[in-house]
Design an enzyme around this catalytic site. Structure first.
Site, mmCIF file in Angstrom:
data_model
loop_
_atom_site.group_PDB
_atom_site.id
_atom_site.type_symbol
_atom_site.label_atom_id
_atom_site.label_comp_id
_atom_site.label_asym_id
_atom_site.label_seq_id
_atom_site.Cartn_x
_atom_site.Cartn_y
_atom_site.Cartn_z
ATOM 1 N N ARG A 43 0.794 -1.231 0.000
ATOM 2 C CA ARG A 43 0.000 0.000 0.000
ATOM 3 C C ARG A 43 0.824 1.278 0.000
ATOM 4 N NH1 ARG A 43 -2.488 -4.139 2.518
ATOM 5 N NH2 ARG A 43 -4.660 -4.433 1.918
ATOM 6 N N HIS A 100 2.927 -12.715 -5.490
ATOM 7 C CA HIS A 100 1.715 -12.835 -4.678
ATOM 8 C C HIS A 100 1.128 -14.248 -4.725
ATOM 9 C CE1 HIS A 100 -1.949 -11.555 -2.696
ATOM 10 N NE2 HIS A 100 -1.502 -10.328 -2.601
ATOM 11 N N HIS A 113 -1.183 -2.388 -4.362
ATOM 12 C CA HIS A 113 -0.545 -3.156 -5.442
ATOM 13 C C HIS A 113 -0.469 -2.390 -6.773
ATOM 14 C CE1 HIS A 113 -0.297 -6.326 -2.636
ATOM 15 N NE2 HIS A 113 -1.457 -6.911 -2.834
ATOM 16 N N GLU A 115 4.744 -12.501 1.069
ATOM 17 C CA GLU A 115 5.151 -11.550 0.027
ATOM 18 C C GLU A 115 6.349 -10.758 0.521
ATOM 19 O OE1 GLU A 115 1.478 -9.236 -0.740
ATOM 20 O OE2 GLU A 115 0.524 -10.884 0.297
ATOM 21 N N ASP A 140 -2.690 -10.101 7.966
ATOM 22 C CA ASP A 140 -2.475 -9.358 6.719
ATOM 23 C C ASP A 140 -1.500 -8.248 7.096
ATOM 24 O OD1 ASP A 140 -2.590 -8.305 4.220
ATOM 25 O OD2 ASP A 140 -4.713 -7.777 4.251
HETATM 26 C C1 BGC Z 1 -3.003 -7.544 0.817
HETATM 27 C C2 BGC Z 1 -4.423 -7.921 1.187
HETATM 28 C C3 BGC Z 1 -5.209 -8.094 -0.079
HETATM 29 C C4 BGC Z 1 -4.534 -9.153 -0.903
HETATM 30 C C5 BGC Z 1 -5.213 -9.443 -2.214
HETATM 31 C C6 BGC Z 1 -2.432 -8.662 0.017
HETATM 32 O O1 BGC Z 1 -1.118 -8.388 -0.343
HETATM 33 O O2 BGC Z 1 -2.217 -7.257 1.931
HETATM 34 O O3 BGC Z 1 -5.025 -6.943 1.999
HETATM 35 O O4 BGC Z 1 -6.542 -8.449 0.192
HETATM 36 O O5 BGC Z 1 -3.209 -8.784 -1.162
HETATM 37 O O6 BGC Z 1 -5.525 -8.292 -2.883
#
Ligand code: BGC
Length: 347
Positions: free
Chosen positions: A81, A178, A106, A314, A250
């Protein structure tokens, strides 16, 4: 060893995607597609020799384009983010797409997860190299950025993902992969029983929108303490503000590292005995436990995916690092080389 290239369907605009299969000497195979430089599958033998595909994914490129969740994709120019979806570099401010609560996640809708990369497969080295020219102001980022992402399947059962790039202006470079893993098999229930170890004494504290506050939160005495291995599900429902903010795990773990290549995590699946180790030179790693996987995400073999059926590890800079001086800077200086490697190793 062995390599196969096949078709992986067409996007709505007619562009065709491809799938490359790599195999190693131990009967492990992986599939990657040029759409999003995505890891589509990893078929890994267990103790008793039974093979299972341990990566969540879709049947073809149209399903990847249609569904959310970034399954297996390479994320860039900036994974995770950016608060307020804007940032400045050298006193100039840049705006991005606000695609989550007024923030950027992302890199927005034109991220590297949804492009078709140039692809070069090398049967001898058992590698697939994806390359992309990301133009100046792509997704809002300054500078032309040329990036390659190379997947290698080794005979040590490692999936090596190496990133290398250069820009002609100072910019942000923070790519990640991811993949959602389920070591019992991509279609075999939740990952809550998987036993996880993470070498991190702290996480970056996140607010209700998963944006870091800038504080490092020691894991000691919290559900985030994975320094002694424990099942992912053991503390996931604890009454804890951070867990509520993420709907489960998360969060970014501030890895105990000096930035050299080292083992930072290990996951064991209790039923099959499959193990995955993570090696990286990155300083951060987001543990995401698939809290938002939707029941409508129908994966490979027509199998429906559900909440917590996969976990992601990740590797990256800390989220929103551009706004925090105490976080390692994700800025790539013009003419310098961005280079980082992450290995997922199976046994
Ligand atoms: C984020 C999550 C998100 C997911 C899929 C992750 O990297 O931290 O909050 O829902 O990606 O979009």
């Amino acid at each position: 060893m062995g390599m196969k290239i096949s078709r992986f369907g067409k996007l709505q605009d007619g562009r065709e995607a491809h799938l490359v299969t790599l195999a190693n000497a131990n009967g492990m195979t992986i599939e990657v597609t040029d759409y999003g430089a995505t890891l589509v599958s990893a078929v890994v033998p267990a103790k008793d020799g039974t093979c299972a595909d341990v990566v969540l994914g879709y049947a073809d490129v149209t399903d990847y384009a249609k569904n959310g969740g970034y399954l297996g994709a390479v994320i860039g120019r900036c994974g995770n983010r950016i608060g307020g979806a804007e940032f400045s570099i050298n006193g100039v401010s840049y705006k991005m797409e606000k695609n989550e609560n007024g923030n950027n996640l992302h890199s927005g809708p034109n991220g590297y997860d949804s492009i078709i990369w140039e692809m070069k497969a090398d049967a001898e080295k058992n590698t697939v190299e994806f390359s992309h020219h990301s133009p100046d102001m792509d997704q809002g980022f300054p500078g032309n950025f040329d990036i390659t992402v190379t997947y290698t399947l080794t005979d040590e059962n490692e999936i090596r993902i190496a990133y290398k790039g250069k820009a002609d202006q100072d910019t942000i470079a923070n790519l990640t992969n991811h993949s959602y893993f389920n070591l019992e098999g991509h279609d075999s229930g939740t990952i809550l029983e998987h036993v996880l170890w993470i070498d991190a004494d702290a996480i970056t504290e996140a607010d209700a929108e998963s944006i870091p506050t800038g504080r490092l939160l020691p894991v000691e005495g919290t559900p985030f303490d994975f320094r002694t291995p424990k099942p992912i599900g053991q503390d996931i429902e604890q009454d804890n503000e951070q867990l509520k903010n993420g709907g489960g795990y998360d969060h970014n773990f501030a890895l105990n590292t000096d930035g050299s290549m080292k083992k930072v995590a290990c996951v064991k699946a209790p039923a099959s005995g499959r193990t995955m180790e993570v090696y990286t030179d990155c300083v951060g790693m987001q543990l995401y436990t698939g809290n938002f996987i939707e029941d409508t995400q129908i994966g490979k073999d027509g199998r429906a995916y559900h909440k917590r059926m996969g976990f992601c590890l990740e590797t990256q800079f800390f989220p929103d690092a551009i706004h925090h001086e105490n976080f390692k800077s994700p800025v790539l200086k013009a003419g310098e080389t961005y280079e980082t490697t992450t290995i997922y190793k199976f046994s």
